[in-house]
Enzyme design. Sequence first.
Site, mmCIF file in Angstrom:
data_model
loop_
_atom_site.group_PDB
_atom_site.id
_atom_site.type_symbol
_atom_site.label_atom_id
_atom_site.label_comp_id
_atom_site.label_asym_id
_atom_site.label_seq_id
_atom_site.Cartn_x
_atom_site.Cartn_y
_atom_site.Cartn_z
ATOM 1 N N TRP A 1 0.823 -1.218 0.000
ATOM 2 C CA TRP A 1 0.000 0.000 0.000
ATOM 3 C C TRP A 1 0.852 1.260 0.000
ATOM 4 O O TRP A 1 1.852 1.346 0.722
ATOM 5 C CB TRP A 1 -0.875 -0.025 1.250
ATOM 6 N N ASN B 1 0.253 5.650 0.350
ATOM 7 C CA ASN B 1 -0.611 6.836 0.325
ATOM 8 C C ASN B 1 0.205 8.108 0.193
ATOM 9 O O ASN B 1 0.863 8.277 -0.855
ATOM 10 C CB ASN B 1 -1.685 6.846 1.432
ATOM 11 N N ASP B 2 0.220 8.993 1.146
ATOM 12 C CA ASP B 2 0.718 10.362 0.931
ATOM 13 C C ASP B 2 2.186 10.471 0.493
ATOM 14 O O ASP B 2 3.029 9.741 0.999
ATOM 15 C CB ASP B 2 0.625 11.149 2.244
ATOM 16 N N GLN C 1 4.078 7.341 2.253
ATOM 17 C CA GLN C 1 3.436 6.502 3.255
ATOM 18 C C GLN C 1 3.306 5.112 2.658
ATOM 19 O O GLN C 1 2.733 4.935 1.575
ATOM 20 C CB GLN C 1 2.050 7.071 3.606
ATOM 21 N N SER D 1 2.750 10.899 8.060
ATOM 22 C CA SER D 1 3.247 11.831 7.038
ATOM 23 C C SER D 1 4.090 12.979 7.596
ATOM 24 O O SER D 1 3.945 13.360 8.754
ATOM 25 C CB SER D 1 2.077 12.395 6.246
ATOM 26 N N ARG E 1 -0.966 16.471 13.172
ATOM 27 C CA ARG E 1 -0.058 15.656 12.355
ATOM 28 C C ARG E 1 0.348 16.342 11.047
ATOM 29 O O ARG E 1 -0.127 17.393 10.692
ATOM 30 C CB ARG E 1 -0.682 14.301 12.061
ATOM 31 N N ASP E 2 1.257 15.654 10.347
ATOM 32 C CA ASP E 2 1.701 16.007 8.991
ATOM 33 C C ASP E 2 2.521 17.290 8.947
ATOM 34 O O ASP E 2 2.198 18.241 8.227
ATOM 35 C CB ASP E 2 0.496 16.088 8.029
ATOM 36 N N GLU F 1 -5.769 17.915 6.583
ATOM 37 C CA GLU F 1 -4.643 16.995 6.742
ATOM 38 C C GLU F 1 -3.554 17.502 5.808
ATOM 39 O O GLU F 1 -3.799 18.326 4.921
ATOM 40 C CB GLU F 1 -5.006 15.586 6.275
HETATM 41 C C1 FRU Z 1 -3.686 11.471 4.953
HETATM 42 C C2 FRU Z 1 -3.271 10.839 6.264
HETATM 43 C C3 FRU Z 1 -2.366 11.764 7.041
HETATM 44 C C4 FRU Z 1 -1.601 10.804 7.910
HETATM 45 C C5 FRU Z 1 -1.392 9.662 6.957
HETATM 46 C C6 FRU Z 1 -1.268 8.309 7.586
HETATM 47 O O1 FRU Z 1 -3.932 10.561 3.934
HETATM 48 O O2 FRU Z 1 -4.421 10.506 7.011
HETATM 49 O O3 FRU Z 1 -3.046 12.772 7.754
HETATM 50 O O4 FRU Z 1 -0.393 11.336 8.370
HETATM 51 O O5 FRU Z 1 -2.487 9.672 6.071
HETATM 52 O O6 FRU Z 1 -0.911 7.375 6.621
#
Ligand code: FRU
Length: 486
Positions: free
Chosen positions: A30, A32-33, A49, A91, A165-166, A210
């Site tokens: 998987w 993501n970000d 991610q 992230s 976060r982030d 986010e």
């Molecule tokens: C956005 C998110 C971020 C977090 C990350 C976790 O897609 O929810 O806010 O840091 O994914 O994978």
Amino acid sequence: MTNMQRESNPQANYTEAYRPQYHITPESGWLNDPNGMVYYHGRYHFFYQYYPDSKFPADIKYWGHVSSEDPAHWEQHPVALAPDAYGSIWSGSAVVDWNNTSGLFDDTADKTGLVAYYTSFELGTGRQRQCMAYSTDDGITWQKYKGGAPVIDTDDDPLSDGAFRDPKVFWHEESGQWMMIVAGGPVRFYSSSNLIDWKPQGMQPAITTECPDFYRLPVDGDESRQKWVLSGAGVWYMIGDFKEVDGLWTFVPDSDQRYNFNFGPDVYAGQTFSDVPGRRILMEWMVHIGYPFETGSITDPWNGAITLPYEIRLETREEEIKLVQEPVEELADLRSKEHSWENLLLTEDTPNPLADLQLDKCEILARIDMSGAEEAAFDLRLGNNQVTTVSYNRLTGMLSVDRRASGANPKPDFPDVYTKSIKAQNGIIELHMFLDWSSLEVFADGSVCTALIYPDRDSTGLGLRVAGGTAKVERLQIFEQASMFR
Ligand code: FRU
């Protein structure tokens, strides 16, 4: 990406159905970000991610890592950051510590190094804290600062909001210090002189998102006129200034107006590179936040891809400052065989001029004089009753991307049409499109539509149709794209 990668991961062969051939994807598992995007010592480093154990997400996340010198061809590196006693690695961002303000780089050759910030997500409690890691070998291996202990703890959040976060860190020229924007939750700013000790600045509960990003850009190329862009997860942006308000650095928007980054459905969590000289480059997770899990029922052994790099600028359009996006010019390095046409006159009776082409991935540049026609349409990934159509209608002034019959659908609301009003200049419309095994990116007049598509492997036909008169295709170039998996 490379032979080395194939050997290291026998599960992936990079020719799986829908595997993008020139977009970043995880070998398996998987994604993501986008995280930690930074340009350093001649390379673009891109972290993401990553959950290696499944195509479907879990709270446990790592930072995967690829890098590139273009940025068009990406090379896979080992995982950069892995979960620890404090939690999962969520992230964040990275910067170059050019002046060794952290004091962490006394022993590197040029006394510089990379510093990354991420949110540590405590498994079980969900507690979110900002942590730091640094690298003295150009981002390949990382040391967690104080073993992964937070540099900004939950108690250091004046808003005491659990969603924290982030972190995105940047050098703030005007005040001569580092700044961090962090959200989740509401937007908060922190400042630091040494990248380690952070002090609260503006707290902005009225703006929540986010994955925030925050950067200053010249307006219309005029360095003396700069504006700040606040990005809400790469989906919307606001324009304004970054000012001291009651002694605290705060984002002051010009208005409450939020503009969309993209007129297509599939961008989220976009970030821009730190430290690229002279330009700002955005890359986004290529998915709609409404169906990231569902795409994993279609793709295998991976789930999740990243857009091409888009260069962004601010321009005044009808008296408003807007963000405009273009594909980075280095993408031309992916071109292989060219098919081109000039001054082609097309009516509805003209046989399809692209009938001889079968392409599953390509780059298309078109300049069409629409003065004498109502509509021109490109049909892409045509076959097996599938087609994805990009059309321009002169009467409505609308550019449309239609994926209602594009192929497999991860979700019932996936098939749809995306439109944007685009002004033809003297009747002329210019399109720039990138088609890959499961995506289409269409650029026109500074706007972009990013859309996933899942056509059959052998739906590879192309078409060009005109309705309501005669269109003059002044120039059409179709480049077969090389795969970046050499
Ligand atoms: C956005 C998110 C971020 C977090 C990350 C976790 O897609 O929810 O806010 O840091 O994914 O994978």
